[in-house]
Design an enzyme around this catalytic site. Structure first.
Site, PDB file in Angstrom:
ATOM      1  N   GLY A 182       2.011  15.319   0.739  1.00 15.22           N
ATOM      2  CA  GLY A 182       1.782  14.046   1.418  1.00 15.22           C
ATOM      3  C   GLY A 182       1.892  12.869   0.454  1.00 15.22           C
ATOM      4  CB  ILE A 186      -5.235  10.655  -0.303  1.00 15.48           C
ATOM      5  CG1 ILE A 186      -6.318   9.997   0.553  1.00 15.48           C
ATOM      6  CG2 ILE A 186      -5.842  11.732  -1.211  1.00 15.48           C
ATOM      7  CD1 ILE A 186      -7.138  10.949   1.394  1.00 15.48           C
ATOM      8  CG  ASP A 314     -12.109   6.728   9.346  1.00 18.51           C
ATOM      9  OD1 ASP A 314     -11.865   5.514   9.303  1.00 18.51           O
ATOM     10  OD2 ASP A 314     -12.003   7.487   8.358  1.00 18.51           O
ATOM     11  CB  ALA A 322     -14.178   1.810   3.920  1.00 23.14           C
ATOM     12  CG  HIS A 446       0.140 -23.200 -14.113  1.00 22.06           C
ATOM     13  ND1 HIS A 446       1.120 -22.277 -13.809  1.00 22.06           N
ATOM     14  CD2 HIS A 446       0.350 -23.576 -15.402  1.00 22.06           C
ATOM     15  CE1 HIS A 446       1.901 -22.121 -14.872  1.00 22.06           C
ATOM     16  NE2 HIS A 446       1.457 -22.902 -15.849  1.00 22.06           N
TER      17      HIS A 446
END
Ligand code: NAI
Length: 467
Positions: A182, A186, A314, A322, A446
């Site tokens: 994957g 993660i 979730d 989160a 800046h």
């Protein structure tokens, strides 16, 4: 008989504990049920926080090893003390989980330790670690049970050699060969940690790109950079099995489109193929709640599952992040207290904490094209930003997308050191419905990295100056 709570929250992660704190602040009698010993959920215990502690430490090591000399800093005897690196991670987790417990107390929230199960309207049965049960009554139940790692058929996570995010954060030794399944968030964060510490890392991804959902141009740039840093990508590849041999793991993979299989070996495999809502044993059916095929709890608009039952974070639709869960939590507490509560998921920023970081908010170019929305684009490379030059951190760019005609900012996509902080300037601007010109005409100090955001915004109307 025990007193009835105004709100009982099942789950003490970022969704649950923020909901509890907000409910407490609003004067609601609140309890938060958590099955683990510590509060904080995945984020604090085995997610965002420990991963950032390891990312920060490994980045410092890599900086000392590769970048210090060019800045005139000599080092000798540099080495990794993994035990200490893990200890400082544990320390961060420990301090923060205790902080959550303190905040609950401060806001008069009862922390009930045990696993919550809804037995009927307004009723939650809590089973403690000792097996004893108690029933808690509430006018409102908030489900904040979060998510758990998804697995692949035939691959069993043992958290020793085949690990999820949990095991990946606590490896006992630096693996020589690490395979990641994957190339999502993660996978890339963990891949960088262990690659910096010395592992040979191969990332196997089913799709033909990394970071699905991220703006294409940013994802392509990220892949180019990560490849240069030493990660090997096998895209368009499907892992079919991981066999546990005595001293190593044998991974079999084949082209996603079909074709000959190949094998690789590794000391550790990290499975990071996404997460799924965690609702096991929750008793959702006892209040008429339902989930979709992926296990996502169905809500009617604003977090409502049934009368007096709400769900956040979730385990409902929306990004599994989160900070989204936190916002859901506060919104639900406010709704319960009779106030307005709403979260705009389009304005939830996403950050990948690699080096360089990747950050985005709003819509990607691909999404805008698909929706047929005409947009203008301003882009500015960190190579032309003076602060990035003095810091020798010139990789990446900032891209701002604004609607043609109205100039309203529709999205921002960035890759570069520190963009996980820079993105919030655009989040605020978008919350206020700003145009690219609003950002472009805002004075920026800046030399700062933030000037890259301003210059990208100037680029929308073609008046970028520092290039
Ligand atoms: P993810 O959804 O970000 O990535 C999973 C990846 O695995 C995708 O690229 C997918 O195409 C791939 N995949 C799926 N099946 C596969 C297969 N059979 N073979 C090879 N590749 C396959 O999920 P991830 O990285 O596991 O993270 C889980 C959740 O945790 C995400 O929702 C993420 O947003 C969240 N998270 C957020 C972080 C952050 O905000 N910085 C950090 C870590 C996790």
């Amino acid at each position: 008989m025990a007193e009835t709570y105004d709100v009982v929250i099942i789950g003490g992660g970022p969704g649950g504990y923020n909901c509890a704190i907000r409910a407490g602040q609003l004067g609601l009698k609140t309890a938060c049920i958590e099955k683990e010993d510590t509060l904080g959920g995945t984020c604090l215990n085995v997610g965002c926080i420990p991963s950032k502690a390891l990312l920060h430490a490994s980045e410092a090591y890599e900086g000392a090893k590769n970048d210090f000399a060019a800045m005139g800093i000599k080092t000798t005897g540099l080495e990794v003390d993994l035990k200490q690196m893990m200890a400082q991670k544990a320390d961060a987790v420990d301090g923060l989980t205790k902080g959550v417990a303190f905040l609950l107390k401060k806001n008069k929230v009862d922390h009930i330790q045990g696993k919550g199960r809804i037995t009927g309207p307004g009723q939650v049965e809590v089973t403690g670690k000792d097996g004893k049960t108690q029933t808690v009554s509430a006018k409102n139940i908030v489900i904040a049970t979060g998510s758990e790692p998804s697995t692949l058929p035939g691959i069993e996570i043992d958290e020793e050699r085949i690990v999820s995010n949990t095991g990946a954060l606590s490896l006992k030794a630096i693996p020589k060969k690490l395979v990641l399944i994957g190339a999502g968030v993660i996978g890339l964060e963990m891949g960088q940690v262990w690659s910096r510490l010395g592992s040979e890392v191969t990332v196997i991804e089913y799709l033909d790109r990394i970071l699905p959902g991220t703006d294409n141009e940013v994802a392509k740039e990220a892949q180019k950079i990560f490849k240069k840093q030493g990660l090997t990508f096998k895209l368009g590849t499907k892992v079919t099995s991981v066999e546990k041999l005595k001293t190593k793991l044998k991974i079999t993979a084949e082209p996603a489109a079909g074709g000959d299989a190949e094998t690789l070996d590794a000391d550790i495999v990290i499975v990071a193929v996404g997460r799924r809502p965690y609702t096991e044993g929750l008793g959702l059916e006892n209040v008429g709640g339902t989930t979709d095929k992926r296990g996502v709890i169905q809500t009617t608009g604003h977090f409502k599952v049934a009368d007096g039952v709400w769900a956040i974070g979730d385990c409902i639709a929306g990004p599994m992040l989160a900070h989204k869960a936190e916002d859901d939590g506060a919104a639900v507490a406010e709704l319960i207290a009779g106030k307005a509560g709403h979260v705009d998921y389009n304005l939830v920023p996403g950050v990948v904490y690699t080096k360089p970081e990747i950050a985005s908010v709003g819509q990607t170019e691909e999404q805008l094209k698909e929706a047929g929305i005409k947009y203008k684009k301003g882009k500015f490379p960190f190579m032309a930003n003076s602060r990035a030059r003095t810091n020798h951190e010139t990789l990446g760019f900032v891209k701002i997308l604004a609607e043609e005609g109205t100039d309203r900012v529709l999205g921002a996509h960035m890759i570069g050191v520190g963009v996980g902080e820079l993105i919030h300037e655009v989040c605020v601007a978008m919350e206020f419905g700003a145009s690219s010109e609003d950002i472009a005409r805002t004075c920026h100090a800046h030399p700062t990295l933030s000037e890259a955001v301003r210059q990208a915004a100037m680029g929308v109307e073609g008046w970028t100056m520092q290039m």
